[in-house]
Design an enzyme around this catalytic site. Sequence first.
Site, PDB file in Angstrom:
ATOM      1  N   PRO A  95       0.833  -1.203   0.000  1.00  0.00           N
ATOM      2  CG  PRO A  95      -0.216  -1.193   2.105  1.00  0.00           C
ATOM      3  CD  PRO A  95       0.663  -2.021   1.222  1.00  0.00           C
ATOM      4  N   GLY A  97       1.911   5.318   0.592  1.00  0.00           N
ATOM      5  CA  GLY A  97       1.663   6.366   1.573  1.00  0.00           C
ATOM      6  C   GLY A  97       1.483   5.828   2.977  1.00  0.00           C
ATOM      7  CB  ALA A 104      12.318   2.778  -2.074  1.00  0.00           C
ATOM      8  CG  ASP A 146      11.893   4.139   2.448  1.00  0.00           C
ATOM      9  OD1 ASP A 146      12.208   3.983   3.636  1.00  0.00           O
ATOM     10  OD2 ASP A 146      10.774   4.530   2.077  1.00  0.00           O
TER      11      ASP A 146
HETATM   12  O1  PMV Z   1       9.007   5.030   5.486  1.00  0.00           O
HETATM   13  P1  PMV Z   1       8.649   6.189   4.635  1.00  0.00           P
HETATM   14  O2  PMV Z   1       8.830   5.956   3.176  1.00  0.00           O
HETATM   15  O3  PMV Z   1       7.426   6.942   5.013  1.00  0.00           O
HETATM   16  O4  PMV Z   1       9.799   7.258   4.939  1.00  0.00           O
HETATM   17  C1  PMV Z   1      10.646   7.339   5.703  1.00  0.00           C
HETATM   18  C2  PMV Z   1      11.552   7.703   6.649  1.00  0.00           C
HETATM   19  C3  PMV Z   1      11.853   9.139   6.922  1.00  0.00           C
HETATM   20  O5  PMV Z   1      12.923   9.084   7.850  1.00  0.00           O
HETATM   21  C4  PMV Z   1      10.675   9.842   7.539  1.00  0.00           C
HETATM   22  C5  PMV Z   1      12.266   9.863   5.673  1.00  0.00           C
HETATM   23  C6  PMV Z   1      13.595   9.450   5.104  1.00  0.00           C
HETATM   24  O6  PMV Z   1      13.910   9.942   3.997  1.00  0.00           O
HETATM   25  O7  PMV Z   1      14.343   8.692   5.728  1.00  0.00           O
END
Ligand code: PMV
Length: 313
Positions: A95, A97, A104, A146
């Site tokens: 999913p 968001g 990624a 990611d």
């Molecule tokens: O897990 P996500 O894709 O929502 O994002 C991740 C982690 C953050 O630390 C909030 C952003 C990042 O670029 O590491």
Amino acid sequence: GEQATGSAHAKVILLGEHAVVHGRPAIALALPHLRVTVVATRTTGAATLRTEEYAGPLDRAPDVLGPLVTAARATSEHLGCSPAGVDLAVRTGIPVGRGLGASAAAAHAIVDALVKLHGSELDEEGRFDLVQVAERVAHGRPSGLDARATRASGALLFRAGRSTPLPVALGTSLVVADTGVRGTTREAVADVAAFVERSPHRGSVLLDRLESLTLAGAEDLAQDRREALGGRMTAAHDMLSELGAGHPALDRLVEAAVGAGALGAKLTGGGQGGCVLALAPTPEDADRIVDALESAGAVGSWVLPPAASGAAP
Ligand code: PMV
């Protein structure tokens, strides 16, 4: 025509999200249950892209698919091939968001499929760089966590763009539950940065504490210190909420998990929606925690059993 399949998996962040954007370490775990696969097929026409929401020329894909288009173009360019003459069919079970690394993982699957289709080879650094090009379209300034965690198995410690495998002896399960609320990582990252700018002293205290929790959490994983790890997870949730990454739906699930006996629980990933991660005292407790999370409104849940979280990287 000739075909090749690429794939990658979801990830969760155990500790250190957001702090990692500010140069602190983070721990990520592979979530191999949720995968994205891309089938690349040789065609004779212009490049095409097919997903659940779109099927048509790569050039006319809607903005939400921008990161995938970028991954395809950057990979073709890197391999010295034209993007034309290839159809990319993307099937994802991750999913979007929800802080699970959907963008990624999809970019990795595209890179992987194209590398295989063109009979090329590309090392992990090369793949990472291409995925980061796509992630910049998705997130602005992604830390790279990611891009590492959606390819690696097991657990990894990430710092300043580099990742190292972490030994895991955790003898219990982690439960991942989806609030169903879509969080935008880009906005959450901007809100945390605004907090740190507005309140530099409090901001750096919180970031330093998150760093300590992460480093201690790495030891907890290696030594199966469950109670300590759970406590650190809940503490991290409170700090992330203060920094601006929280959401009432996340608090509701954290409370439900702890109420059902979880040793700790926290938001995972960008926050402001998305998922929570809860630590079960024993693997047998995971089902009860899942039930409590679903009663409290979770729209999806996955259990990372000890073998999965502890798989040697
Ligand atoms: O897990 P996500 O894709 O929502 O994002 C991740 C982690 C953050 O630390 C909030 C952003 C990042 O670029 O590491």
